[in-house]
Scaffold this active site. Structure first.
Site, PDB file in Angstrom:
ATOM      1  N   ASN A  49      45.236  67.428  39.070  1.00  0.00           N
ATOM      2  CA  ASN A  49      45.944  67.037  37.541  1.00  0.00           C
ATOM      3  C   ASN A  49      47.439  67.021  37.515  1.00  0.00           C
ATOM      4  O   ASN A  49      48.103  66.315  36.631  1.00  0.00           O
ATOM      5  CB  ASN A  49      45.666  68.511  36.389  1.00  0.00           C
ATOM      6  CG  ASN A  49      44.288  68.603  36.547  1.00  0.00           C
ATOM      7  OD1 ASN A  49      43.204  68.103  37.048  1.00  0.00           O
ATOM      8  ND2 ASN A  49      44.006  69.935  35.725  1.00  0.00           N
ATOM      9  N   HIS A  83      56.939  24.775  14.571  1.00  0.00           N
ATOM     10  CA  HIS A  83      55.696  24.563  13.634  1.00  0.00           C
ATOM     11  C   HIS A  83      55.126  23.435  14.425  1.00  0.00           C
ATOM     12  O   HIS A  83      54.148  22.705  13.523  1.00  0.00           O
ATOM     13  CB  HIS A  83      55.787  24.348  12.293  1.00  0.00           C
ATOM     14  CG  HIS A  83      56.707  25.446  11.447  1.00  0.00           C
ATOM     15  ND1 HIS A  83      56.137  26.400  10.903  1.00  0.00           N
ATOM     16  CD2 HIS A  83      58.118  25.662  11.707  1.00  0.00           C
ATOM     17  CE1 HIS A  83      57.245  27.172  10.386  1.00  0.00           C
ATOM     18  NE2 HIS A  83      58.237  26.695  10.753  1.00  0.00           N
ATOM     19  N   SER A 120      38.324  17.087  37.391  1.00  0.00           N
ATOM     20  CA  SER A 120      37.119  17.088  36.681  1.00  0.00           C
ATOM     21  C   SER A 120      35.943  16.619  37.523  1.00  0.00           C
ATOM     22  O   SER A 120      36.014  15.841  38.496  1.00  0.00           O
ATOM     23  CB  SER A 120      37.302  15.983  35.443  1.00  0.00           C
ATOM     24  OG  SER A 120      35.967  15.734  34.826  1.00  0.00           O
ATOM     25  N   SER A 121      34.777  17.248  37.343  1.00  0.00           N
ATOM     26  CA  SER A 121      33.606  17.055  37.981  1.00  0.00           C
ATOM     27  C   SER A 121      33.173  15.766  37.551  1.00  0.00           C
ATOM     28  O   SER A 121      32.229  14.890  38.245  1.00  0.00           O
ATOM     29  CB  SER A 121      32.656  18.130  37.858  1.00  0.00           C
ATOM     30  OG  SER A 121      32.143  18.301  36.402  1.00  0.00           O
ATOM     31  N   HIS A 126      41.751  73.168  56.215  1.00  0.00           N
ATOM     32  CA  HIS A 126      40.993  73.344  55.071  1.00  0.00           C
ATOM     33  C   HIS A 126      41.379  72.225  53.902  1.00  0.00           C
ATOM     34  O   HIS A 126      42.513  72.245  53.703  1.00  0.00           O
ATOM     35  CB  HIS A 126      40.981  74.715  54.377  1.00  0.00           C
ATOM     36  CG  HIS A 126      39.815  75.017  53.554  1.00  0.00           C
ATOM     37  ND1 HIS A 126      39.956  74.584  52.127  1.00  0.00           N
ATOM     38  CD2 HIS A 126      38.661  75.597  53.673  1.00  0.00           C
ATOM     39  CE1 HIS A 126      38.706  74.912  51.624  1.00  0.00           C
ATOM     40  NE2 HIS A 126      37.980  75.583  52.361  1.00  0.00           N
ATOM     41  N   LYS A 148      41.024  12.197  36.910  1.00  0.00           N
ATOM     42  CA  LYS A 148      41.728  13.169  35.989  1.00  0.00           C
ATOM     43  C   LYS A 148      42.567  14.366  36.618  1.00  0.00           C
ATOM     44  O   LYS A 148      41.957  14.773  37.670  1.00  0.00           O
ATOM     45  CB  LYS A 148      40.797  13.740  35.043  1.00  0.00           C
ATOM     46  CG  LYS A 148      41.385  14.240  33.797  1.00  0.00           C
ATOM     47  CD  LYS A 148      40.131  14.686  32.756  1.00  0.00           C
ATOM     48  CE  LYS A 148      40.631  15.077  31.335  1.00  0.00           C
ATOM     49  NZ  LYS A 148      40.916  16.543  30.999  1.00  0.00           N
ATOM     50  N   GLU A 186      47.081  27.131  33.562  1.00  0.00           N
ATOM     51  CA  GLU A 186      45.689  27.716  32.998  1.00  0.00           C
ATOM     52  C   GLU A 186      45.520  29.053  33.765  1.00  0.00           C
ATOM     53  O   GLU A 186      44.947  29.950  33.107  1.00  0.00           O
ATOM     54  CB  GLU A 186      44.635  26.741  32.958  1.00  0.00           C
ATOM     55  CG  GLU A 186      44.647  25.722  32.103  1.00  0.00           C
ATOM     56  CD  GLU A 186      43.515  24.406  32.422  1.00  0.00           C
ATOM     57  OE1 GLU A 186      43.765  23.526  31.709  1.00  0.00           O
ATOM     58  OE2 GLU A 186      42.721  24.820  33.265  1.00  0.00           O
TER      59      GLU A 186
HETATM   60  O1  LIG Z   1      34.933  19.308  35.375  1.00  0.00           O
HETATM   61  C1  LIG Z   1      34.678  18.574  34.454  1.00  0.00           C
HETATM   62  O2  LIG Z   1      33.675  18.174  34.456  1.00  0.00           O
HETATM   63  C2  LIG Z   1      35.713  18.259  33.549  1.00  0.00           C
HETATM   64  C3  LIG Z   1      36.987  18.810  33.627  1.00  0.00           C
HETATM   65  C4  LIG Z   1      37.925  18.238  32.426  1.00  0.00           C
HETATM   66  O3  LIG Z   1      37.656  18.245  31.135  1.00  0.00           O
HETATM   67  O4  LIG Z   1      39.084  17.992  32.915  1.00  0.00           O
HETATM   68  O1  LIG Z   2      40.762  69.189  40.430  1.00  0.00           O
HETATM   69  C1  LIG Z   2      41.691  69.815  39.934  1.00  0.00           C
HETATM   70  O2  LIG Z   2      42.536  70.028  40.466  1.00  0.00           O
HETATM   71  C2  LIG Z   2      41.409  70.542  38.507  1.00  0.00           C
HETATM   72  C3  LIG Z   2      40.348  69.972  37.594  1.00  0.00           C
HETATM   73  C4  LIG Z   2      40.329  70.472  36.282  1.00  0.00           C
HETATM   74  O3  LIG Z   2      41.251  70.647  35.574  1.00  0.00           O
HETATM   75  O4  LIG Z   2      38.983  71.053  36.063  1.00  0.00           O
END
Ligand SMILES: O=C(O)/C=C/C(=O)O
Ligand SMILES: O=C(O)/C=C/C(=O)O
Lengths: 470, 470
Positions: free
Chosen positions: A140, A187, A317-318, A128, A323, A330
């Site tokens: 829980n 900086h 780049s396309s 069961h 490039k 990235e």
């Molecule tokens: O895939 C492009 O068109 C440009 C890419 C990039 O700016 O390097």
């Molecule tokens: O699925 C449980 O055992 C309990 C759920 C409930 O707190 O209602």
């Protein structure tokens, strides 16, 4: 379409696909939660199998379950652990907040598979789902326990090995670049010299600390809710059950788990998941810093900082022929953005702790595990396709530093801050180097000037410092 | 395993599965980004097809592309739009930040399919991925444009209809519950009466405003980057190209798009996606409020507020027989947690705007589209399986209100705040109602007392107020 069988639960009858191991409550959950394609991670399903298998063993040893049934449950649960029944877990993560639908899904799958192993028909409940598979348990306590197990195991098996590779790669570069003196930047403005190896040594140490943070996350995940059943009191559960089950699972996974010191804490809230997610987010911040520094250090090839060269992995780049872009870095920073967002989802989830139960467990599980897996894959890829292939641009480092005005800093202790600043201003105005102006103005004897303006010496003023990243 | 063909790009040769429409750059991306199972949403791939199809039309009409090639591209792009080539888009979202890999994936699939339609062999580039399919475009303008199109279309087709259903369901309940007076609650403490219909009218208005917010999100998405090519200057692109392409796509989608007023703003940053995500997050906050109120109003069944009954959808617990839980509302709140986290990811992505390009486009796309789709599915499910079936528990509302001490507030204008407070304290101490104590103490004539202590009147002190939610 397809053949069905009729199953019933406390709410009535429902058709279930004849060939499914899952049962009526899973079928209701499929109907009730048609929200998304997001499913419980494999690692959580595996952990559910580990719990149900160990529970059957322990319940048998406590005299609460017949050997025949226990054996069948253990066999079926092993199949859940191994992933061969993964197709039987169709429930959306956007379900009931306790994850009861996932717990019942597991109970039903194991019940039907175990029933079949004993020669019974699916749906006949020879074993069961509630009385035998879920014996001594509640969603829980089981669901948060499964999340802890899944997260800790994935940190151990995927994330820490990836971070270790990344840490080693950075430490190796720290040693390789230990002789290369370059301009420091604070900086975004020229500061006193550092060695490229020192910079990489700092990155390596960040990841070393990241690994320690992951161990702390595992520590946060080590106390589990199992044994608390419905509300933390442990009603309908043998007092030795949780301790025995977790001893088995600690051994099987190699991760440290123990019964919670306080079951009300452990299942009425999940601060532990929020803490673990916070450690992951910290790692994401470390990786963002490293990936961004590396993107900038490699910026160019002609009109940027250009102090390092990243390995080329694909045309960038396309539209712009030839490039090449820092695409791996990235990809790492995008993973970090995802992890930082996931952490907020886990945090919002952690706030949904109402009285005896937190009711956002599935979405917390999904986001936490996604973060762990993403960080593991991205760290490994970062090491393999970027860090390990980085080359220093030594000439560029050298020429930038000689031109820098920050060189004057080393003179300040001997000629004073004001005089050194005047010297830098003069160099700036005339386009000369600090060294040239200092010599022309004879601010110090030649020999002393050469000593003070040695950039290497400036990177190690008090003798060797830890730069090789361990 | 399997047969392969050899393709080459500017970085050299690579094997590609023989039966694949995608080409060498896609193959490199598969190798470079083995990070996650997350893929570009269907809606973005569809939008890529819409752009490439309209681009071919416009380039032909501008005399830049032969009819034969344009026709083949249009046919192949239509297949991308319709989804029959979805299996050809295997690239991870954690890739290059421009989405170049997805743009080149699209260019390659369309190139090879179009080449095939013209009788050429895959990889022979009879229709070239860069020179023809990508003509007048760069990933840097195409990808953000595709994200805008995908997001606006999904808001239009999925989210607004779901919200409309939810709004109607709430407004209907507001009318149905307009006669039911109940206790108001502020700080979780009893306050003066409201009508259950007024509460639901407030929810309905929140969703009405949510729909308006979604229209504002569409407005934020309406300006697109197309036409800027690599850095916003539009190099290698016909000046009429973007305007013409977006006119076609606006017509095809029924959503308003126009060329950006400033191409440097439009592709060097993506504040528009951050804004749209903010509107979605606002909706998530609305839905969280409503779902939580409804969970609490329905708390019980014996020991909670119990002012409404939610429809039963599944057995609630694996251990507590007969328990029923507000699972649909929980599922909604988990969706909201996800959307709130996704918004942070989009925000972090928005901060990755470096000079001429923002370099987290794919992860922004994924999270934004996921939020839209989740909110659509959850709103619809909330209406269908929860709100539409809510019943008021009128007796409970009535008895709580009569027992409440907040009733004394209505007496304050006539007997003074101090006297009314004393009366409430006396009622609290004695366990009597405010009405009983007021009568016993004869603080006002019987008739006036009945008028003032009429809870209905307290819900509409100045005559009818907007409560039916429009
Ligand atoms: O895939 C492009 O068109 C440009 C890419 C990039 O700016 O390097
Ligand atoms: O699925 C449980 O055992 C309990 C759920 C409930 O707190 O209602």
């Amino acid at each position: 379409g397809g053949a069905t069988r009729i199953e019933r639960d406390t709410m009535g009858e429902l058709a279930v696909p004849a060939e499914a191991y899952y049962g009526v409550q899973t079928a209701r959950a499929i109907e009730n939660f048609p929200i998304s394609p997001l499913r419980m991670p494999r690692s959580v399903i595996r952990a559910m199998g580990l719990i149900k298998r160990a529970a059957a063993s322990v319940n048998q040893s406590l005299g609460l379950l017949e050997k025949r049934q226990a054996d069948a449950i253990k066999q079926a649960a092993t199949e859940v652990v191994e992933g061969t029944l993964d197709g039987e877990f169709p429930v959306d993560i956007f379900q009931t907040g306790s994850g009861t639908s996932t717990n019942m899904n597991t109970n039903e799958v194991i019940s039907n598979r175990a029933t079949e192993l004993l020669g019974g028909a699916r749906g006949s409940k020879l074993v069961h789902p509630n009385d035998h598979v879920n014996l001594g348990q509640s969603s829980n306590d089981v669901i948060p326990t499964a999340i802890h197990i899944a997260a800790s195991e994935t940190i151990q098996r995927q994330l820490i090995p990836s971070l270790t590779r990344l840490q080693k790669a950075l430490a190796k570069k720290a040693r390789e670049f230990d002789k290369i003196v370059k301009i420091g930047r604070t900086h975004l403005q020229d500061a006193t010299p550092v060695r490229l190896g020192q910079e990489f040594g700092g990155y390596a140490r960040q990841i070393e600390l990241g690994i320690a943070r992951m161990r702390r996350a595992q520590e946060a995940l080590s106390e589990v809710a199992l044994g608390g059943t419905a509300v933390g009191t442990g009603l309908n559960c043998h007092p030795q059950f949780a301790r025995k089950v977790m001893a088995i699972i600690s051994k099987e996974t190699g991760c440290p788990f123990k019964e919670a010191a306080n079951h009300f804490e452990a299942q009425s809230a999940q601060d532990s998941l929020v803490e673990a997610s916070g450690e992951l987010r910290t790692l994401a911040v470390s990786l963002t810093k490293i990936a961004n520094d590396i993107r900038w250090l490699g910026s160019g090839p002609r009109c940027g900082l250009g102090e390092i060269n990243l390995p080329e992995t694909q045309p960038g780049s396309s539209i712009m022929p030839g490039k090449v872009n820092p695409v791996i870095a990235e990809s790492v920073t995008m993973v970090c953005a995802q992890v930082i967002g996931n952490d907020v989802t886990v945090t919002v989830g952690g706030q949904a702790a109402n009285f005896e139960l937190i009711v956002m467990l599935p979405v917390m599980a999904y986001n936490l595990l996604q973060s762990i897996e993403l960080l593991a894959a991205a760290s490994n890829n970062f090491a393999a396709k970027c860090i390990e292939g980085i080359k220093a641009n030594e000439e560029r480092c050298k020429s930038l530093i000689e031109e820098s005005l920050a060189m004057c800093t080393a003179l300040a202790p001997e000629i004073g801050y004001e005089a050194a600043a005047k010297l830098a201003k003069e160099a700036y105005k005339s386009g000369k180097t600090v060294r040239q102006v200092a010599r022309e103005q004879k601010v110090l004897p030649e020999k002393r000037l050469a000593e003070l303006l040695d950039p290497w010496r400036m990177t190690e003023p008090g003798g060797p410092v830890g730069s090789a990243g361990g």
